[in-house]
Scaffold this motif. Structure first.
Motif, PDB file in Angstrom:
ATOM      1  N   MET A  73      15.709  -4.304  -0.083  1.00 48.46           N
ATOM      2  CA  MET A  73      14.300  -4.671  -0.182  1.00 48.46           C
ATOM      3  C   MET A  73      13.464  -3.711   0.671  1.00 48.46           C
ATOM      4  O   MET A  73      12.400  -3.255   0.244  1.00 48.46           O
ATOM      5  N   LYS A  74      13.940  -3.388   1.862  1.00 46.95           N
ATOM      6  CA  LYS A  74      13.232  -2.477   2.755  1.00 46.95           C
ATOM      7  C   LYS A  74      13.019  -1.120   2.088  1.00 46.95           C
ATOM      8  O   LYS A  74      11.926  -0.557   2.146  1.00 46.95           O
ATOM      9  N   SER A  75      14.045  -0.598   1.424  1.00 41.28           N
ATOM     10  CA  SER A  75      13.929   0.697   0.739  1.00 41.28           C
ATOM     11  C   SER A  75      12.925   0.641  -0.400  1.00 41.28           C
ATOM     12  O   SER A  75      12.149   1.578  -0.606  1.00 41.28           O
ATOM     13  N   LEU A  76      12.927  -0.454  -1.155  1.00 38.94           N
ATOM     14  CA  LEU A  76      11.972  -0.601  -2.252  1.00 38.94           C
ATOM     15  C   LEU A  76      10.540  -0.661  -1.731  1.00 38.94           C
ATOM     16  O   LEU A  76       9.636  -0.017  -2.270  1.00 38.94           O
ATOM     17  N   VAL A  77      10.329  -1.407  -0.661  1.00 42.39           N
ATOM     18  CA  VAL A  77       8.987  -1.526  -0.076  1.00 42.39           C
ATOM     19  C   VAL A  77       8.527  -0.174   0.466  1.00 42.39           C
ATOM     20  O   VAL A  77       7.365   0.220   0.290  1.00 42.39           O
ATOM     21  N   GLN A  78       9.432   0.580   1.096  1.00 44.68           N
ATOM     22  CA  GLN A  78       9.091   1.920   1.592  1.00 44.68           C
ATOM     23  C   GLN A  78       8.719   2.844   0.434  1.00 44.68           C
ATOM     24  O   GLN A  78       7.765   3.616   0.538  1.00 44.68           O
ATOM     25  N   ALA A  79       9.463   2.772  -0.654  1.00 36.25           N
ATOM     26  CA  ALA A  79       9.167   3.609  -1.813  1.00 36.25           C
ATOM     27  C   ALA A  79       7.800   3.272  -2.393  1.00 36.25           C
ATOM     28  O   ALA A  79       7.028   4.173  -2.748  1.00 36.25           O
ATOM     29  N   LEU A  80       7.496   1.993  -2.481  1.00 42.07           N
ATOM     30  CA  LEU A  80       6.169   1.600  -2.975  1.00 42.07           C
ATOM     31  C   LEU A  80       5.081   2.148  -2.061  1.00 42.07           C
ATOM     32  O   LEU A  80       4.048   2.654  -2.528  1.00 42.07           O
ATOM     33  N   ALA A  81       5.305   2.097  -0.760  1.00 40.49           N
ATOM     34  CA  ALA A  81       4.303   2.559   0.203  1.00 40.49           C
ATOM     35  C   ALA A  81       4.022   4.059   0.052  1.00 40.49           C
ATOM     36  O   ALA A  81       2.863   4.476   0.097  1.00 40.49           O
ATOM     37  N   VAL A  82       5.074   4.864  -0.150  1.00 41.51           N
ATOM     38  CA  VAL A  82       4.844   6.315  -0.228  1.00 41.51           C
ATOM     39  C   VAL A  82       4.124   6.723  -1.505  1.00 41.51           C
ATOM     40  O   VAL A  82       3.550   7.808  -1.563  1.00 41.51           O
ATOM     41  N   ILE A  83       4.134   5.852  -2.516  1.00 38.47           N
ATOM     42  CA  ILE A  83       3.372   6.174  -3.733  1.00 38.47           C
ATOM     43  C   ILE A  83       2.026   5.449  -3.760  1.00 38.47           C
ATOM     44  O   ILE A  83       1.334   5.432  -4.768  1.00 38.47           O
ATOM     45  N   GLY A  84       1.673   4.832  -2.634  1.00 38.72           N
ATOM     46  CA  GLY A  84       0.352   4.229  -2.507  1.00 38.72           C
ATOM     47  C   GLY A  84       0.242   2.787  -2.949  1.00 38.72           C
ATOM     48  O   GLY A  84      -0.864   2.288  -3.171  1.00 38.72           O
ATOM     49  N   LEU A  85       1.367   2.096  -3.070  1.00 41.11           N
ATOM     50  CA  LEU A  85       1.342   0.695  -3.465  1.00 41.11           C
ATOM     51  C   LEU A  85       1.800  -0.177  -2.307  1.00 41.11           C
ATOM     52  O   LEU A  85       2.579   0.248  -1.466  1.00 41.11           O
ATOM     53  N   ARG A  86       1.308  -1.386  -2.289  1.00 42.31           N
ATOM     54  CA  ARG A  86       1.685  -2.331  -1.232  1.00 42.31           C
ATOM     55  C   ARG A  86       2.343  -3.538  -1.882  1.00 42.31           C
ATOM     56  O   ARG A  86       1.785  -4.155  -2.790  1.00 42.31           O
ATOM     57  N   ALA A  87       3.506  -3.867  -1.391  1.00 42.29           N
ATOM     58  CA  ALA A  87       4.222  -5.038  -1.889  1.00 42.29           C
ATOM     59  C   ALA A  87       3.720  -6.268  -1.158  1.00 42.29           C
ATOM     60  O   ALA A  87       3.690  -6.298   0.073  1.00 42.29           O
ATOM     61  N   GLU A  88       3.307  -7.262  -1.912  1.00 43.92           N
ATOM     62  CA  GLU A  88       2.841  -8.513  -1.328  1.00 43.92           C
ATOM     63  C   GLU A  88       3.522  -9.672  -2.031  1.00 43.92           C
ATOM     64  O   GLU A  88       2.962 -10.256  -2.958  1.00 43.92           O
TER      65      GLU A  88
END
Length: 152
Positions: free
Chosen positions: A128-143
């Protein structure tokens, strides 16, 4: 309420009693989704599980996953697992970037392409941490949210 630049993966689910008194759950967004339950709770739990499976299968085959339709005519909504929703967002980003997207994401994350393939694979072992980091680097925020939606 959804903002213009956000998406909540809550898909409308219709429940209809069948001839045996069970509730048949279907979705206008996924014609291949059909399950049932003895009561509303079981039918919706089964619909959420089936929805997750249908979305992962579409991702595996490289098919598009639609945005949820408005809840018109449907009394309920179901959501896939958070991990599946995050993979949909990453897959959409990769598709919009075209060839070289995996390499680009690997560079943004300072990781190898094998790591990115795990992130994008519906059966991948990414955390989950890796997925959230990947979303962050492409400008998305997981909520991640849990919502209880009432009938209209």
């Amino acid at each position: 309420m959804q903002e213009a630049n956000s998406i909540v993966f809550a898909y409308p689910i219709s429940l209809v009693p069948d001839e045996d008194g069970r509730l048949l759950a279907t979705s206008v967004d996924f014609p291949e989704l059909a399950t049932d339950g003895a009561d509303v709770g079981e039918a919706l739990a089964n619909a959420s599980d089936a929805l997750d499976l249908v979305i992962r299968e579409r991702l595996r085959r490289g098919e598009a996953v639609p945005d949820p339709s408005p809840r018109q005519g449907a009394d309920f909504s179901a959501c896939p697992e958070h991990v599946t929703a995050y993979r949909v967002a990453l897959s959409r980003w990769a598709a919009s970037r075209g060839r070289g997207a995996q390499r680009e994401l690997a560079q943004l994350l300072s990781k190898g392409e094998t790591h990115v393939r795990r992130l994008l694979s519906p059966e991948g072992g990414a955390s989950m941490k890796s997925l959230v980091q990947a979303l962050a680097v492409i400008g998305l925020r997981a909520e991640p949210t849990i919502a209880v939606l009432r009938r209209r």
